[in-house]
Scaffold this active site. Structure first.
Site: not given
Ligand code: PAF
Length: 281
Positions: A30, A147, A37, A185, A32
């Protein structure tokens, strides 16, 4: 890095690559983006010749009042990071491309979507499964990488693939952490400076619980004591110690254990987990 906004264009491009014998590994995001990631992208690069990353803030996995409208958008930085990792394809669909016939879903996650995070976000995992299923139909990857921080999500995607008999190999990567232990996060950006300093207590409490269980504390005492400890700084949504393979209650024969929790802290919701093996089982 090729960027596609239209599903048709992406499908044509990927068909050509597949015809030449390339495998495709897919990393849905998504945006960010952070090192968590990027570890998924690294894994995808190991698995296949072609790596496709999507950025799409999926409205159907947010309930009313959640952070859909405020979800961090760091697109220019994300693009540079993905280019630096030599990602082959970035897919940036609109809501209409993903849900041309509306957002009603034809896949229900069932009981595993109603426990843990699902007990507090009852529509969340149906939305996640819906969008991931849709991406799988479009990208048709050989591999997809998720993840382990979103451990319940990972289990739900694995069961989706099994239930729908899809030939997609689901791979996962361990949670990436900041130096002080806080799980990376996108939502960490919401923490104020002073809350950011306190937030690592979340993971250190999970680590203490693991050590106490390994030293012989009963699971119920470990849960009670850890909840008490966390409650001094955070609002605990849930904290459970479960069988890591299926998120069910631990039995005497269970060897792989997960301590899994969600907390609220100054308006920010954080999740984390810790997986370990119990000896002599
Ligand atoms: O984990 C996430 O970022 C999202 O839930 C996912 C898998 C990209 C689906 O929107």
């Amino acid at each position: 890095m090729k960027i596609f906004e239209k599903k048709k264009d992406l499908e044509l491009f990927l068909d050509t690559l597949r015809e030449k014998g390339n495998d495709i590994a897919f990393v849905p995001t998504m945006g960010g983006l952070h090192d968590g990631h990027l570890s998924l992208v690294d894994k995808a690069k190991e698995l296949a010749q072609i790596v496709v990353v999507s950025i799409f803030v999926n409205p159907t996995q947010f309930a009313r009042g959640e952070d859909f409208d405020d979800y961090p958008n760091t697109f220019e930085a994300d693009k540079l990071l993905l280019e630096s990792k030599n990602v082959d394809v970035l897919f940036l669909p609109s809501k209409e491309e993903i849900y041309p016939h509306g957002t009603k879903s034809d896949y229900q996650v069932g009981a595993i979507g109603q426990i843990l995070c699902g007990a507090f976000r009852p529509t969340h995992f149906d939305g996640v499964a819906q969008v991931v299923k849709r991406f799988f139909e479009i990208v048709e990857p050989n591999f997809a990488v998720f993840g382990e921080k979103d451990y319940q999500q990972l289990q739900i995607i694995k069961s989706l693939v099994k239930n729908l008999n899809l030939s997609i190999n689901i791979q996962s990567m361990p949670t990436q952490r900041e130096q002080d232990g806080l799980a990376m996060s996108t939502r960490n950006q919401y923490l104020s400076d002073s809350n950011r300093e306190i937030a690592p207590l979340f993971y250190s409490a999970l680590k203490d619980a693991k050590n106490e269980i390994l030293e012989g504390k009963t699971i119920s005492d470990a849960i009670k004591d850890t909840k008490n400890k966390l409650s001094k700084s955070f609002e605990v949504e849930y904290l459970e110690v479960l069988d890591a393979n299926n998120l069910t209650q631990i039995e005497t024969k269970t060897s792989e254990i997960i301590i899994i929790s969600a907390i609220r802290f100054g308006g920010t919701r954080l999740i984390d987990n810790l997986i370990f093996r119990r000896k002599n089982v």
